[in-house]
Design a protein around this motif. Structure first.
Motif, short mmCIF file in Angstrom:
data_model
loop_
_atom_site.label_atom_id
_atom_site.label_comp_id
_atom_site.label_asym_id
_atom_site.label_seq_id
_atom_site.Cartn_x
_atom_site.Cartn_y
_atom_site.Cartn_z
N ALA A 151 43.33 43.29 38.55
CA ALA A 151 42.47 44.34 39.69
C ALA A 151 41.48 43.73 40.06
CB ALA A 151 42.66 45.64 39.40
N VAL A 152 40.32 43.76 38.89
CA VAL A 152 38.90 43.44 38.83
C VAL A 152 39.45 41.48 39.89
CG1 VAL A 152 37.71 41.69 37.49
CG2 VAL A 152 38.73 44.63 37.00
N ARG A 153 40.56 40.76 38.73
CA ARG A 153 40.24 39.04 39.78
C ARG A 153 40.61 39.48 40.98
NH1 ARG A 153 39.73 35.60 35.08
NH2 ARG A 153 41.45 36.58 33.12
N THR A 154 41.76 40.46 41.03
CA THR A 154 42.47 40.61 42.43
C THR A 154 41.09 40.74 44.00
OG1 THR A 154 44.13 40.65 41.79
CG2 THR A 154 43.54 41.00 44.10
N GLN A 155 40.66 42.00 43.36
CA GLN A 155 38.95 41.37 43.56
C GLN A 155 37.71 41.43 44.29
OE1 GLN A 155 36.67 45.41 42.46
NE2 GLN A 155 35.31 45.53 44.34
N LEU A 156 37.72 40.04 43.18
CA LEU A 156 36.53 39.22 43.32
C LEU A 156 37.06 37.87 43.31
CD1 LEU A 156 34.39 40.06 39.67
CD2 LEU A 156 34.72 41.15 42.39
N SER A 157 38.26 37.87 43.96
CA SER A 157 38.83 36.38 44.14
C SER A 157 40.14 37.11 45.48
CB SER A 157 39.16 35.81 43.31
OG SER A 157 38.15 34.44 42.70
N PRO A 158 40.06 36.98 45.99
CA PRO A 158 41.22 37.30 47.43
C PRO A 158 42.52 36.86 46.94
CG PRO A 158 39.79 38.05 48.51
CD PRO A 158 38.90 37.13 47.08
N ALA A 159 42.25 35.52 46.95
CA ALA A 159 43.19 33.76 47.76
C ALA A 159 43.30 33.79 46.41
CB ALA A 159 42.40 32.68 47.86
N LEU A 160 43.37 34.32 45.29
CA LEU A 160 44.65 33.61 43.94
C LEU A 160 45.91 34.47 44.16
CD1 LEU A 160 42.05 35.18 41.17
CD2 LEU A 160 42.75 32.69 41.78
N ASP A 161 46.88 33.84 43.75
CA ASP A 161 48.48 34.00 43.85
C ASP A 161 49.12 34.57 42.54
OD1 ASP A 161 48.35 31.54 42.37
OD2 ASP A 161 49.28 30.07 44.14
N LYS A 162 49.99 34.77 43.01
CA LYS A 162 50.54 35.19 41.50
C LYS A 162 50.46 34.66 40.61
CE LYS A 162 54.58 37.47 40.46
NZ LYS A 162 54.90 36.74 39.16
#
Length: 406
Positions: A151-162
């Motif tokens: 969740a933290v990574r997704t919030q701070l780096s929205p372009a990260l894929d699965k």
């Protein structure tokens, strides 16, 4: 290098062509990561430069080892990275991301003569983020919590894929919960009383992503960039905190461009190193065989690598303090503004002009000192220190009278 936490990728691999005279990139990862976080970036470089990656204590290949978490610190990390710099042949550019940027700056400052440049990627301030206790509690609790980390990574780096999130998750879960909590305290507290101006005075590139909600443009402009004279700033559109994972090719282009422009600043780097080490041999490494030195402290120019290097080493030892305050370069010429003290606190300032030949060596140096009284005393002092080495008629013939403070 045989240490198992050091991983090397030679130049010319990945089917690419190595850049001539390129320094080695030493890559330092950030919070919850390890050396594998650089995989995409290294691949994007296409072998143009050699890279060396490290696992910080408690991460990656070192995650399974029993760590005394209370001993983990920025100073410990920086000492390790500086020792890796010592093991690398030739010049080094240290690249640090997030918490790794704090480590990279400290290591670069510890090895000014070896580090040709510093890249700060989505950096946190050396003095720490200084978040309040209620804000850091959730970060300390991330250890072993895959869902929260994601969740933290997704919030701070929205372009990260699965795929990227899965890979990062594997690295993050390796870090033991007590180490995660200690890491948080390290990057949040930073260096106590961090200096307003960085101790590293070489070329600096600062890169952030415009979608990074943690390292914002305001944070960079207020707390990071002003600490470095002439720092180069770059922003990657759509990039977040893990910019090297989201947009490795865009980052590779920024870094390679920085490296190509470093060659124009090599003269300044070697010059600063010579003053730092007060070493004739260090000065001589950057000089052409027929280098000419002109200065306001000289009656007439001095020519030849050996003589000029001897003069510069003697001059560097006269200064009690020396700070390079501004720098500008074009393809062949570098301008350095500086201020110094000597003779028990006498203030001296000036501008140095370094002109390079086609091989990139300094062919002419011109140094302008002020005020006049300090310049005359400096000249007489050099004359007396270089008896038997440089003919005395190159210097002021009078006595080294005390110069008034400027």
């Amino acid at each position: 290098m045989t240490r198992d936490f050091v991983h090397t990728d030679p130049a010319g691999t990945s089917g690419g062509e190595a850049l001539p005279q390129a320094p080695t990139l030493l890559l330092v990862h950030g919070f919850l990561d390890d050396a594998t976080v650089w995989d995409g970036f290294v691949e994007a470089l296409k072998g143009a430069v050699a890279t060396v990656r490290v696992d910080l204590p408690g991460s990656g290949t070192r995650a399974s080892r029993a760590e005394d978490t209370e001993k983990l610190s920025l100073a410990l990390f920086a000492d390790e990275v500086a020792s890796v710099v010592d093991d690398i042949e030739g010049p080094v550019v240290v690249v640090g991301q997030s918490m790794g940027s704090q480590v990279a700056e400290l290591a670069a400052a510890a090895r000014p003569g070896r580090v040709a440049g510093l890249v700060l990627l989505t950096p946190v301030p050396l003095g720490g983020t200084r978040l309040p206790e209620e804000a850091v509690v959730p970060f300390r609790a991330l250890g072993g919590n895959a869902e929260a980390q994601r969740a933290v990574r997704t919030q701070l780096s929205p372009a990260l894929d699965k795929e990227a999130l899965d890979a990062l998750g594997c690295s993050g879960l390796l870090v033991a919960p007590p180490v995660v909590a200690r890491y948080v305290d390290i990057w949040n507290s930073g260096v106590e009383a961090a200096p307003e101006q960085s101790a590293y005075s070489g070329p600096v590139l600062i890169v952030r992503g415009d979608s990074d909600g943690f390292v914002t443009g305001e944070l960079v402009s207020a707390a990071i960039a002003p600490r470095f004279s002439g720092a180069r700033l770059a922003t990657v559109a759509g990039g977040g905190h893990w910019l090297h994972v989201e947009h490795p090719h865009a980052l590779a282009r920024e870094v390679l461009d920085f490296l190509q422009n470093l060659h124009a600043g090599d003269a300044a780097s070697g010059w600063r190193s010579g003053f730092s080490e007060q070493s004739a041999s260090t000065f001589a490494e950057g000089f052409a065989e027929d280098v000419v030195l002109e200065a306001s402290v000289l009656v007439r120019p001095i020519a030849g690598r050996t003589l000029v290097a001897s003069v510069m080493a003697a001059a560097s030892a006269i200064y009690e303090s020396l700070e390079f305050t501004a720098e500008a370069s074009d393809a062949t010429t570098t301008y350095l503004q500086w201020k110094a003290t000597a003779f028990g606190g006498v203030q001296i300032s000036g501008i140095t002009i370094l002109e390079k030949n086609a091989e990139g060596d300094v062919a002419r140096a011109a140094i302008h000192h002020r005020p006049l009284g300090a310049a005359l005393r400096f000249s007489a002092t050099l004359r007396d220190q270089l008896v038997g080495i440089v003919p005395s008629d190159h210097f002021y013939a009078g006595d080294p009278q005390p110069a008034p403070c400027a």
